[in-house]
Scaffold this active site. Structure first.
Site, short mmCIF file in Angstrom:
data_model
loop_
_atom_site.label_atom_id
_atom_site.label_comp_id
_atom_site.label_asym_id
_atom_site.label_seq_id
_atom_site.Cartn_x
_atom_site.Cartn_y
_atom_site.Cartn_z
N PHE A 141 33.21 -39.38 -58.50
CA PHE A 141 34.62 -39.68 -58.23
C PHE A 141 35.17 -38.86 -57.06
CE2 PHE A 141 34.06 -41.08 -62.62
CZ PHE A 141 34.62 -42.35 -62.56
N CYS B 273 39.18 -39.35 -57.17
CA CYS B 273 39.69 -40.62 -57.71
C CYS B 273 40.81 -40.40 -58.72
CB CYS B 273 38.53 -41.34 -58.39
SG CYS B 273 38.99 -42.94 -59.04
N THR C 122 34.47 -51.27 -58.24
CA THR C 122 33.80 -50.06 -58.72
C THR C 122 33.54 -50.13 -60.23
OG1 THR C 122 36.03 -49.18 -58.77
CG2 THR C 122 34.61 -48.42 -57.00
C1 HEM Z 1 39.36 -42.41 -54.78
C2 HEM Z 1 35.21 -43.65 -57.00
C3 HEM Z 1 37.74 -46.45 -60.11
C4 HEM Z 1 41.75 -45.71 -57.48
C5 HEM Z 1 38.04 -42.49 -55.14
C6 HEM Z 1 36.97 -41.72 -54.53
C7 HEM Z 1 35.81 -42.08 -55.13
C8 HEM Z 1 36.13 -43.06 -56.14
C9 HEM Z 1 34.41 -41.57 -54.81
C10 HEM Z 1 37.12 -40.72 -53.37
C11 HEM Z 1 37.08 -41.44 -52.06
C12 HEM Z 1 37.16 -40.54 -50.84
O1 HEM Z 1 37.10 -39.31 -50.95
O2 HEM Z 1 37.28 -41.10 -49.75
C13 HEM Z 1 35.55 -44.51 -58.04
C14 HEM Z 1 34.60 -45.02 -59.02
C15 HEM Z 1 35.31 -45.79 -59.91
C16 HEM Z 1 36.70 -45.78 -59.46
C17 HEM Z 1 33.10 -44.71 -59.03
C18 HEM Z 1 34.86 -46.56 -61.12
C19 HEM Z 1 33.78 -46.35 -61.79
C20 HEM Z 1 39.04 -46.48 -59.68
C21 HEM Z 1 40.11 -47.20 -60.33
C22 HEM Z 1 41.25 -47.00 -59.57
C23 HEM Z 1 40.89 -46.15 -58.45
C24 HEM Z 1 39.98 -48.00 -61.61
C25 HEM Z 1 42.67 -47.51 -59.79
C26 HEM Z 1 43.13 -48.00 -60.87
C27 HEM Z 1 41.44 -44.75 -56.52
C28 HEM Z 1 42.42 -44.22 -55.57
C29 HEM Z 1 41.74 -43.26 -54.80
C30 HEM Z 1 40.36 -43.23 -55.29
C31 HEM Z 1 43.89 -44.64 -55.45
C32 HEM Z 1 42.33 -42.39 -53.68
C33 HEM Z 1 42.90 -41.12 -54.27
C34 HEM Z 1 43.52 -40.21 -53.22
O3 HEM Z 1 42.92 -39.99 -52.16
O4 HEM Z 1 44.60 -39.69 -53.49
N1 HEM Z 1 37.50 -43.29 -56.13
N2 HEM Z 1 36.79 -44.99 -58.34
N3 HEM Z 1 39.54 -45.86 -58.56
N4 HEM Z 1 40.23 -44.13 -56.33
FE1 HEM Z 1 38.54 -44.49 -57.39
#
Ligand code: HEM
Length: 459
Positions: A396, A403, A271
């Site tokens: 996010f 996120c 991402t």
């Molecule tokens: C969840 C986007 C970077 C860890 C999400 C979700 C999105 C997203 C849309 C929600 C997914 C859902 O509802 O099914 C992004 C984008 C990023 C990014 C666009 C970078 C530009 C990161 C980074 C990490 C990360 C750097 C970890 C170091 C997570 C985790 C979740 C998550 C662990 C699940 C959270 C939960 O449900 O409790 N991300 N993400 N993401 N992201 Fe990111």
């Protein structure tokens, strides 16, 4: 209220609506379907009935967390083979989701981010050294190397482990295994069950690779436990080992910590690397934007070595990155389900429906001005940002399941872009490059090469 049928493309026996989708370009075909059928349409696929939503008035209703919650849809369900009830693939009602959410939220807070600065700098410095040695004439594969940067950064910041991707052509075996498992989880969903059962070799490698990843993760965990207190590091792993859930008084189990380690690697690399690749692409397409970002870097940094306090001063770069995720939401959407039958506008939604909030179309709605397809960082000037309606910008995700890595991604991207632009002038390797999207569930620019020329003024 009387419910109307949700608009949909033609449905045929067996293949359902799949013929309306170009499997190689799922994101672009879903955008085309949204233009044709509107802000909510049904897409019947062999094992699922998807409701694709991008109209703001509907998205706002679906973001009501009392009525809708994250759905772990079929491909994510398969990724659970690897990440179990880790944060990304957990169902909200699983106890480990709440526990890990409470323990890990502070681990991405402002203090933790400051602690991670030196490690992020360390990896970005490796990238800059590579660029300098490559020289001004060598085309540099941007998405591939941004992935090296983000993978190495998350592994170093999360559990003090070095993949050293900049020193190798092949990926680290741990990363190879992870990429194979993700690819297979994706393919699995597209095959008929009988085909899946017959693919013994693939299944064998799949299971072996999962076990291999767990063994590596367990080893890292054991080494950390054995280390002297003096060697204990206050990184994500340290916080997971020591953290106590304020609600239950419990710690995370080893099994769950391993799921989280793998989750961070998966969620945390592609991402952020794609966000950086798109940012370079857009800055070069409109050189006045690039010039302004570089001027800001010069003003804030001058010849100084980048430090943590500089980052918050890079305000225009912030606007550019936010605009990048508007036009190019790397994760093209997220899945929801309703708890019971729900009326949304004039449509009835059943708990069995898979709702997909589809961001590329939502983020190009008319509220973004006369030309929503234009990359315009001014959309995120403090004045304009305050006017963005609720749920109109969701790169996010939404609410409790959004996120956790957002501050991590922004810090990592700002740091790397600032270091690069302080030292190098950048240009397209092929001045006639036309954007080609590489699409899976995420999007990135394909075949995108740049040249990096040391700036004369930089010592
Ligand atoms: C969840 C986007 C970077 C860890 C999400 C979700 C999105 C997203 C849309 C929600 C997914 C859902 O509802 O099914 C992004 C984008 C990023 C990014 C666009 C970078 C530009 C990161 C980074 C990490 C990360 C750097 C970890 C170091 C997570 C985790 C979740 C998550 C662990 C699940 C959270 C939960 O449900 O409790 N991300 N993400 N993401 N992201 Fe990111």
């Amino acid at each position: 209220p009387v419910s109307k049928p949700i608009p949909h493309p033609p449905i045929y026996p067996i293949v359902k609506s799949v013929l309306s989708l170009d499997i190689k370009r799922p994101v672009q075909s879903m955008m085309a379907l949204a233009e044709k059928y509107g802000g909510i349409y049904r897409l019947e696929v062999p094992n699922d009935s998807l409701v694709i939503v991008s109209g703001l008035e509907y998205v706002q209703e679906f973001c009501d967390e009392d009525r809708f919650d994250k759905k772990v849809f079929s491909a994510l369900e398969k990724v659970r083979d690897l990440t179990g009830d880790g944060l990304f693939t957990a169902h909200t009602e699983e106890p480990n989701w709440g526990k890990a959410h409470r323990i890990l939220t502070p681990a991405f807070g402002p203090h933790a981010m400051q602690d991670m600065f030196d490690k992020m700098y360390d990896v970005a410095e490796q990238l800059c050294v590579k660029l300098e040695r490559l020289g001004p004439d060598e085309p540099f594969n941007v998405p591939a190397n941004m992935t090296r940067l983000t993978l190495d950064t998350i592994a170093l910041c999360a559990f003090d482990y070095r993949f050293n991707s900049f020193y190798k052509n092949e990926m680290h075996p741990f990363v190879e295994a992870m990429l194979f498992i993700l690819h297979e989880a994706n393919q699995h969903m597209r095959r008929l069950p009988i085909m899946n059962r017959l693919m013994y070799k693939t299944k064998e490698r799949y299971n072996k690779d999962i076990q291999y990843m767990y063994t590596v993760a367990q080893k890292i965990l054991d080494q950390r436990r054995k280390a002297d207190k003096a060697e204990q590091v206050d990184d994500l792993l340290g916080r997971m080992l020591e953290g106590v859930d304020p609600d239950t008084g419990e710690k995370l189990s080893d099994q769950n910590i391993i799921y989280q380690m793998v989750t961070f690697l998966i969620a945390g690399h592609e991402t952020t690397s794609s966000m950086m690749a798109f940012t370079f692409y857009e800055m070069l397409k409109q050189p006045h934007i690039l010039a302004r970002v570089q001027a800001e870097v010069d003003e804030v940094l001058g010849q100084e070595k980048l430090q943590f306090h500089h980052l918050s001063k890079l305000k225009y770069m912030d606007m550019v990155l936010k605009e990048c995720l508007r036009l190019w939401p790397i994760a093209s959407g997220f899945n929801l389900r309703s708890f019971k039958d729900e009326q949304v506008g004039e449509y009835l939604i059943k708990p069995t429906d898979s709702i997909f909030i589809f961001l590329p179309s939502l983020h190009r709605a008319p509220i973004w001005g006369e030309d929503p397809k234009l990359f315009n960082p001014e959309n995120f000037s403090p004045e304009n940002e305050a006017k963005i309606p609720p749920s109109a910008y969701l790169p996010f995700g939404n609410g409790r399941r959004s996120c956790i890595g957002r501050p991590f991604a922004f810090q990592e991207a700002k740091l790397a872009i600032a270091m690069i632009l302080q030292r190098f002038d950048i240009s397209l390797a092929d001045p006639n490059y036309e954007l080609v999207l590489d699409e899976t569930l995420t999007i990135k620019p394909d075949n995108y090469f740049l040249k990096f020329k040391k700036r004369p003024g930089f010592k």
